[in-house]
Scaffold this motif. Structure first.
Motif, short mmCIF file in Angstrom:
data_model
loop_
_atom_site.label_atom_id
_atom_site.label_comp_id
_atom_site.label_asym_id
_atom_site.label_seq_id
_atom_site.Cartn_x
_atom_site.Cartn_y
_atom_site.Cartn_z
N LEU A 159 -17.12 53.22 -81.04
CA LEU A 159 -15.91 53.16 -80.31
C LEU A 159 -16.34 52.50 -78.93
CD1 LEU A 159 -14.20 56.38 -81.08
CD2 LEU A 159 -13.74 54.33 -82.21
N VAL A 160 -17.30 52.98 -78.24
CA VAL A 160 -17.71 52.66 -77.00
C VAL A 160 -18.34 51.04 -77.02
CG1 VAL A 160 -19.79 52.91 -75.46
CG2 VAL A 160 -18.61 55.11 -76.19
N HIS A 161 -18.83 50.71 -78.21
CA HIS A 161 -19.05 49.11 -78.24
C HIS A 161 -17.97 48.31 -78.39
CE1 HIS A 161 -20.43 45.63 -81.05
NE2 HIS A 161 -21.06 45.69 -80.03
N ARG A 162 -16.83 48.91 -79.27
CA ARG A 162 -15.46 48.32 -79.25
C ARG A 162 -14.87 48.11 -77.91
NH1 ARG A 162 -14.33 44.94 -81.14
NH2 ARG A 162 -16.24 44.96 -82.27
N MET A 163 -14.53 49.08 -77.09
CA MET A 163 -14.16 48.94 -75.88
C MET A 163 -15.10 48.04 -74.83
SD MET A 163 -13.31 53.09 -74.76
CE MET A 163 -14.77 53.81 -75.67
N ALA A 164 -16.27 48.25 -74.97
CA ALA A 164 -17.31 47.32 -74.19
C ALA A 164 -16.87 45.84 -74.66
CB ALA A 164 -18.71 47.62 -74.50
N GLU A 165 -16.77 45.47 -75.85
CA GLU A 165 -16.67 44.13 -76.50
C GLU A 165 -15.08 43.69 -75.99
OE1 GLU A 165 -18.69 42.18 -78.11
OE2 GLU A 165 -20.20 43.59 -77.18
N ASP A 166 -14.15 44.51 -76.10
CA ASP A 166 -12.77 44.07 -76.00
C ASP A 166 -12.06 44.61 -75.05
OD1 ASP A 166 -13.24 43.35 -78.72
OD2 ASP A 166 -11.92 44.99 -79.74
N GLY A 194 -27.25 52.23 -64.61
CA GLY A 194 -28.13 51.66 -65.82
C GLY A 194 -27.88 52.34 -67.23
N LEU A 195 -27.45 53.40 -67.17
CA LEU A 195 -27.51 54.14 -68.56
C LEU A 195 -26.33 53.60 -69.48
CD1 LEU A 195 -28.07 56.64 -69.99
CD2 LEU A 195 -26.17 57.87 -69.04
N LEU A 196 -25.22 53.35 -69.15
CA LEU A 196 -24.58 52.54 -70.13
C LEU A 196 -24.73 51.23 -70.51
CD1 LEU A 196 -21.48 52.86 -71.64
CD2 LEU A 196 -20.47 51.77 -69.45
N ALA A 197 -25.50 50.21 -69.69
CA ALA A 197 -25.93 49.19 -69.80
C ALA A 197 -26.97 49.29 -70.71
CB ALA A 197 -26.37 48.50 -68.60
N ALA A 198 -27.78 50.23 -70.71
CA ALA A 198 -29.07 50.23 -71.61
C ALA A 198 -28.48 50.51 -72.86
CB ALA A 198 -29.93 51.32 -71.08
N VAL A 199 -27.39 51.60 -73.04
CA VAL A 199 -26.86 52.05 -74.21
C VAL A 199 -26.28 51.01 -74.84
CG1 VAL A 199 -25.00 53.50 -75.46
CG2 VAL A 199 -26.60 54.49 -73.89
N LEU A 200 -25.35 50.20 -74.20
CA LEU A 200 -24.79 48.89 -74.78
C LEU A 200 -25.62 47.98 -75.41
CD1 LEU A 200 -21.62 48.61 -72.44
CD2 LEU A 200 -21.55 49.48 -74.72
N ALA A 229 -35.57 55.08 -68.65
CA ALA A 229 -35.59 55.00 -67.04
C ALA A 229 -34.34 55.59 -66.59
CB ALA A 229 -36.07 53.51 -66.61
N ALA A 230 -33.20 55.09 -67.05
CA ALA A 230 -32.01 55.60 -66.61
C ALA A 230 -31.72 57.04 -66.70
CB ALA A 230 -30.86 54.61 -67.47
N VAL A 231 -31.90 57.44 -67.82
CA VAL A 231 -31.85 59.00 -67.93
C VAL A 231 -32.68 59.87 -67.00
CG1 VAL A 231 -32.23 60.83 -69.62
CG2 VAL A 231 -31.04 58.80 -70.42
N LEU A 232 -34.13 59.41 -66.83
CA LEU A 232 -34.94 60.20 -65.91
C LEU A 232 -34.32 60.01 -64.41
CD1 LEU A 232 -38.40 59.24 -67.50
CD2 LEU A 232 -36.99 61.42 -67.33
#
Lengths: 98, 98
Positions: A26-33, A87-93, B90-93
């Protein structure tokens, strides 16, 4: 809607909310669309299951919801997430897209 | 020990394992000290609870364990995590330290 102010974002709660394959989709979908309807294409789960996943994302402060007629449209709270956890959301995506 | 090869790291499993305040405290301790004993200073939880948290971290592929005499010492699998999910640890830490 139980939407949180960004000062309330909690790292453990956000990571827990992200830590599920359907919620990552779902997070990926929001990020894409840019935004997503409740039952987006490509995410195969019953509507009631999705409703629960959307609630967890919203209560963690990851998404915000707007209502247009009967439709709910969800978007990522990118600015709040980036402000709290740079940086967290960017790393996850990036990891989801690999 | 049930330690995983890095090819098995799963983003949702890793995020779920990180999504708990005690497990974040254990990850922070390893990051600060290089390694951690089972019951590190500053993490206030019963030993049995900690044992379960360490298991979740290990099974997610976040930590590796070495035994020295009767002691178990845990370290972060930084290289594997960074290879699979660049920037995530890195983002989490950084967020934990704020």
């Amino acid at each position: 809607m139980g939407q949180l102010d960004h000062v309330d974002l909690d790292l453990a709660v956000v990571l827990h909310a992200l830590g599920d394959p359907i919620r990552l989709a779902l997070v990926h979908r929001m990020a894409e669309d840019g935004e997503s309807a409740c039952s987006p294409d490509g995410v195969d789960a019953p509507r009631s299951t999705l409703s629960n996943h959307w609630r967890i994302l919203r209560e963690a402060g990851i998404t915000q919801t707007r209502q247009i007629g009967k439709a709910r449209l969800m978007t990522l709270r990118r600015a709040d997430l980036d402000a709290c956890f740079p940086g967290l959301l960017a790393a996850v995506l990036a990891a989801v897209r690999r």
